[in-house]
Write an enzyme that holds these catalytic residues in place. Structure first.
Site, PDB file in Angstrom:
ATOM      1  CE  LYS A 118       5.038   3.084   0.967  1.00  0.00           C
ATOM      2  NZ  LYS A 118       5.631   2.380  -0.330  1.00  0.00           N
ATOM      3  N   PRO A 126       0.786  -1.251   0.002  1.00  0.00           N
ATOM      4  CG  PRO A 126       0.085  -0.960   2.281  1.00  0.00           C
ATOM      5  CD  PRO A 126       0.747  -1.932   1.406  1.00  0.00           C
ATOM      6  CD  GLU A 127       1.437   4.025  -4.186  1.00  0.00           C
ATOM      7  OE1 GLU A 127       2.328   5.144  -4.016  1.00  0.00           O
ATOM      8  OE2 GLU A 127       1.768   2.988  -4.944  1.00  0.00           O
TER       9      GLU A 127
END
Length: 317
Positions: A51, A2-3
């Site tokens: 993140k 995921p960003e």
């Protein structure tokens, strides 16, 4: 993987559901924390750092998790059936009077003193979505190794935290820069970084990873995910290169014990309310699901016309 904006949104939803609630039960299904018990502690906040997810509870403890490729957090009403995967994939369960947070396939689960959070996030550069964001510092970090490819450097969370493959790909396109251009040869490096950070912030605010201004399917991005299709700006076919990406700087290459960071595929953020049956099969209740996932896609997309500059040789075979 995921960003940063997806992780930020996940933290925001978990925080809204759990902040101020006392934990009635905690269940850690990882060997190192098998005997840990957070029962009775109040959830103070859930926040993102790059993140990484940090869930802080009273008593000075922080639950640190990282989603990496397959991890996800789901939120359920008490008594609802859990639907994030088979039970053997569950790593953490946190239960309050009104919510149940279930962490599936989490590759990183740590419990540490809140005062020692730097042990797990202290290496990160300025966070594109954090209060510590500092454009000058991020640019200086990148310029510390001017021979490094810009596309690789932007993925290095030690330089700036929160960028992933979507944002670095689109930022390089909008800057008219080949992803393989050495950092020191990027004409307007501050402008490129500023644009990337602005896009991530827009994605976090709107909940959509759109860089073109159009949220219509197939029109959200300039080059990301458009390999083999005409460039939306000039009509040249967008190209792609599958290549393992290392986030090591040139001074670190060849050093043993260093981790390698692959390029990242665009994440899936599925936040929805469903009518889920109670665990005992009677009736139904609203089920709030926070699902973050993604695959390992080491693909770089670019337009050879709009992004002139160096291109590596494709892998042999």
């Amino acid at each position: 993987m995921p960003e940063g904006d997806t992780v930020w949104l996940t933290a925001r939803r978990l925080d809204a559901a759990l902040r101020g609630q006392h934990l009635l039960r905690s269940d850690f299904r990882v060997p190192s924390l098998a005997t840990a018990d957070l029962r009775g502690r109040e959830v103070l906040e859930v926040c993102a750092r790059g993140k990484h997810l940090l869930l802080r509870v009273d008593g000075g403890l922080t639950l640190h998790t990282h989603l990496r490729m397959e991890g996800s957090w789901h939120l359920y009403r008490p008594g609802s059936r859990w639907s994030g995967g088979p039970a053997w994939q569950i790593r953490v369960v946190l239960v309050t009077a009104v919510q149940v947070a279930v962490g599936y396939r989490l590759p990183v689960v740590d419990l540490l003193p809140t005062a020692s959070e730097d042990r797990v996030v202290g290496h990160l550069g300025p966070d594109v979505l954090g209060a510590d964001w500092d454009l000058d510092r991020a640019v200086a970090n990148l310029l510390a190794d001017p021979t490094r490819e810009i596309g690789v450097a932007l993925l290095d969370q030690r330089m700036l935290a929160g960028l992933g493959n979507i944002w670095r790909t689109e930022a390089c396109f909008l800057a008219g820069v080949s992803p393989w251009t050495p950092v020191g040869e990027v004409r307007d490096l501050p402008g490129l970084v500023r644009r990337a950070q602005a896009m991530v912030r827009a994605g976090a605010r709107g909940g959509h990873q759109v860089t073109t201004g159009s949220a219509r399917p197939g029109e959200q991005h300039w080059v990301y995910g458009r390999a083999g299709r005409p460039c939306r700006r000039c009509g040249t076919l967008v190209r792609r290169l599958d290549r393992r990406v290392s986030t090591q700087s040139s001074s670190e290459r060849g050093s043993p014990g260093r981790s390698r960071g692959p390029g990242e595929r665009g994440p899936r953020l599925d936040v929805r309310r469903d009518q889920g049956r109670h665990a005992d099969g009677a009736g139904s209740s609203a089920d709030v699901r926070v699902d973050v996932g993604g695959g390992n896609d080491r693909v770089t997309a670019w337009c050879p016309t709009c992004q002139p500059g160096p291109v590596p040789e494709p892998p042999a075979g």
